[in-house]
Design a protein around this motif. Structure first.
Motif, PDB file in Angstrom:
ATOM      1  N   ASN A 159       1.077  -0.691  -0.125  1.00 33.09           N
ATOM      2  CA  ASN A 159      -0.046   0.111   0.074  1.00 33.09           C
ATOM      3  C   ASN A 159       0.945   1.268  -0.174  1.00 33.09           C
ATOM      4  N   ARG A 160       1.545   1.404   0.890  1.00 32.11           N
ATOM      5  CA  ARG A 160       2.815   2.214   0.416  1.00 32.11           C
ATOM      6  C   ARG A 160       3.624   3.046  -0.363  1.00 32.11           C
ATOM      7  N   SER A 161       3.842   1.806  -0.668  1.00 33.00           N
ATOM      8  CA  SER A 161       5.156   1.425  -2.151  1.00 33.00           C
ATOM      9  C   SER A 161       4.420   2.194  -3.277  1.00 33.00           C
ATOM     10  N   LEU A 162       2.669   0.956  -4.011  1.00 30.57           N
ATOM     11  CA  LEU A 162       2.613   1.661  -5.045  1.00 30.57           C
ATOM     12  C   LEU A 162       1.658   3.335  -4.494  1.00 30.57           C
ATOM     13  N   ASN A 163       1.737   3.918  -3.211  1.00 34.48           N
ATOM     14  CA  ASN A 163       1.472   4.966  -2.972  1.00 34.48           C
ATOM     15  C   ASN A 163       2.011   6.086  -3.111  1.00 34.48           C
ATOM     16  N   PHE A 164       3.398   5.494  -2.322  1.00 31.07           N
ATOM     17  CA  PHE A 164       4.208   6.722  -3.266  1.00 31.07           C
ATOM     18  C   PHE A 164       4.995   6.598  -4.584  1.00 31.07           C
ATOM     19  N   LEU A 165       4.758   5.584  -4.777  1.00 32.57           N
ATOM     20  CA  LEU A 165       5.304   5.415  -6.844  1.00 32.57           C
ATOM     21  C   LEU A 165       4.594   6.140  -7.670  1.00 32.57           C
ATOM     22  N   VAL A 166       3.226   6.260  -7.040  1.00 36.55           N
ATOM     23  CA  VAL A 166       1.850   6.442  -8.361  1.00 36.55           C
ATOM     24  C   VAL A 166       1.811   7.880  -7.771  1.00 36.55           C
ATOM     25  N   ASN A 167       1.334   7.875  -6.740  1.00 37.71           N
ATOM     26  CA  ASN A 167       1.089   9.551  -6.541  1.00 37.71           C
ATOM     27  C   ASN A 167       2.096  10.429  -6.021  1.00 37.71           C
ATOM     28  N   VAL A 168       3.034  10.125  -5.797  1.00 35.53           N
ATOM     29  CA  VAL A 168       3.881  10.958  -5.416  1.00 35.53           C
ATOM     30  C   VAL A 168       5.111  11.326  -6.577  1.00 35.53           C
ATOM     31  N   ARG A 169       5.832  10.263  -7.021  1.00 36.15           N
ATOM     32  CA  ARG A 169       6.115   9.553  -8.537  1.00 36.15           C
ATOM     33  C   ARG A 169       6.183   9.663  -9.709  1.00 36.15           C
ATOM     34  N   ASN A 170       4.554   9.712  -9.627  1.00 36.77           N
ATOM     35  CA  ASN A 170       4.337   9.461 -11.406  1.00 36.77           C
ATOM     36  C   ASN A 170       4.707   8.232 -11.931  1.00 36.77           C
ATOM     37  N   VAL A 171       4.814   7.351 -11.436  1.00 36.14           N
ATOM     38  CA  VAL A 171       4.621   6.422 -11.783  1.00 36.14           C
ATOM     39  C   VAL A 171       4.225   5.724 -12.052  1.00 36.14           C
ATOM     40  N   ILE A 172       4.257   5.410 -13.691  1.00 35.16           N
ATOM     41  CA  ILE A 172       2.935   4.472 -14.214  1.00 35.16           C
ATOM     42  C   ILE A 172       3.420   2.604 -14.286  1.00 35.16           C
ATOM     43  N   VAL A 173       2.248   2.072 -13.137  1.00 37.70           N
ATOM     44  CA  VAL A 173       2.790   1.036 -12.399  1.00 37.70           C
ATOM     45  C   VAL A 173       2.092  -0.063 -13.929  1.00 37.70           C
ATOM     46  N   GLY A 174       2.401  -1.013 -14.494  1.00 42.80           N
ATOM     47  CA  GLY A 174       1.437  -2.363 -15.591  1.00 42.80           C
ATOM     48  C   GLY A 174       1.752  -3.568 -15.235  1.00 42.80           C
ATOM     49  N   ALA A 175       2.685  -4.046 -13.736  1.00 41.16           N
ATOM     50  CA  ALA A 175       2.683  -5.151 -13.619  1.00 41.16           C
ATOM     51  C   ALA A 175       3.513  -5.173 -11.797  1.00 41.16           C
ATOM     52  N   LEU A 176       2.468  -6.369 -11.620  1.00 42.61           N
ATOM     53  CA  LEU A 176       3.034  -6.429  -9.917  1.00 42.61           C
ATOM     54  C   LEU A 176       2.802  -7.847 -10.256  1.00 42.61           C
ATOM     55  N   VAL A 177       4.243  -8.007  -8.631  1.00 43.87           N
ATOM     56  CA  VAL A 177       4.941  -9.790  -9.123  1.00 43.87           C
ATOM     57  C   VAL A 177       4.447 -10.049  -7.061  1.00 43.87           C
ATOM     58  N   THR A 178       3.274 -10.639  -6.810  1.00 44.72           N
ATOM     59  CA  THR A 178       3.791 -10.949  -5.277  1.00 44.72           C
ATOM     60  C   THR A 178       3.565 -12.647  -4.735  1.00 44.72           C
ATOM     61  N   GLY A 179       3.805 -12.708  -4.183  1.00 43.52           N
ATOM     62  CA  GLY A 179       3.139 -14.049  -3.126  1.00 43.52           C
ATOM     63  C   GLY A 179       1.577 -14.179  -3.140  1.00 43.52           C
ATOM     64  N   LEU A 180       0.990 -15.358  -2.322  1.00 38.46           N
ATOM     65  CA  LEU A 180      -0.390 -15.634  -2.853  1.00 38.46           C
ATOM     66  C   LEU A 180      -1.564 -14.800  -1.901  1.00 38.46           C
ATOM     67  N   HIS A 181      -1.227 -13.770  -1.241  1.00 38.73           N
ATOM     68  CA  HIS A 181      -1.776 -12.914   0.117  1.00 38.73           C
ATOM     69  C   HIS A 181      -2.828 -13.179  -0.789  1.00 38.73           C
ATOM     70  N   SER A 182      -3.766 -13.482   0.260  1.00 33.45           N
ATOM     71  CA  SER A 182      -5.554 -12.892  -0.009  1.00 33.45           C
ATOM     72  C   SER A 182      -5.401 -11.776  -0.052  1.00 33.45           C
ATOM     73  N   GLN A 183      -4.909 -10.975   1.093  1.00 26.10           N
ATOM     74  CA  GLN A 183      -5.699  -9.733   1.290  1.00 26.10           C
ATOM     75  C   GLN A 183      -4.353  -8.934   0.617  1.00 26.10           C
ATOM     76  N   ILE A 184      -3.520  -8.788  -0.669  1.00 25.47           N
ATOM     77  CA  ILE A 184      -3.022  -8.199  -1.263  1.00 25.47           C
ATOM     78  C   ILE A 184      -3.431  -8.807  -2.420  1.00 25.47           C
ATOM     79  N   LYS A 185      -4.048  -9.944  -2.824  1.00 28.31           N
ATOM     80  CA  LYS A 185      -4.979  -9.988  -3.735  1.00 28.31           C
ATOM     81  C   LYS A 185      -5.932  -8.701  -4.211  1.00 28.31           C
ATOM     82  N   LYS A 186      -6.787  -8.916  -3.026  1.00 27.11           N
ATOM     83  CA  LYS A 186      -7.888  -8.235  -2.836  1.00 27.11           C
ATOM     84  C   LYS A 186      -7.803  -6.605  -2.607  1.00 27.11           C
TER      85      LYS A 186
END
Length: 107
Positions: free
Chosen positions: A7-34
């Motif tokens: 949550n913190r990382s994506l908000n910082f990258l997208v809202n502060v640094r204006n980075v366009i995030v096209g893909a994300l690689v994570t484990g199988l955490h249900s909280q993250i999927k939701k």
């Protein structure tokens, strides 16, 4: 912990640094999927292969192969870039179509 970090990382990258995030690689955490589905639906979500297969039969068989003493002894000397597999494949095809056991004389 993973959710809060993402949550913190994506908000910082997208809202502060204006980075366009096209893909994300994570484990199988249900909280993250939701979280990704509800807040970042436009981001393609991939899963680490390791998290999906680590308990499978294929993983156990692969582990038997890669943990062999001979492989472990020479693994630090394996070439990271130059390989001869393309040449070996070519030579295999040559031997198939023009076997060494047959001789062709130039006439």
């Amino acid at each position: 912990m993973e959710y809060e970090g993402l949550n913190r990382s994506l908000n910082f990258l997208v809202n502060v640094r204006n980075v366009i995030v096209g893909a994300l690689v994570t484990g199988l955490h249900s909280q993250i999927k939701k979280y990704r589905k509800t807040k970042w639906a436009d981001i393609k979500h991939w899963f680490y292969c390791w998290h999906v297969v680590k308990g499978s039969k294929a993983h156990k068989e692969l582990e038997l192969v890669v943990m062999q003493k001979e492989l472990l002894r020479v693994i630090d000397q394996l070439s990271p870039c130059q390989q001869t597999s393309a040449l070996e494949s070519y030579l295999k095809d040559v031997c198939f179509f023009a076997p060494k056991s047959q001789h062709f004389m130039k006439q």
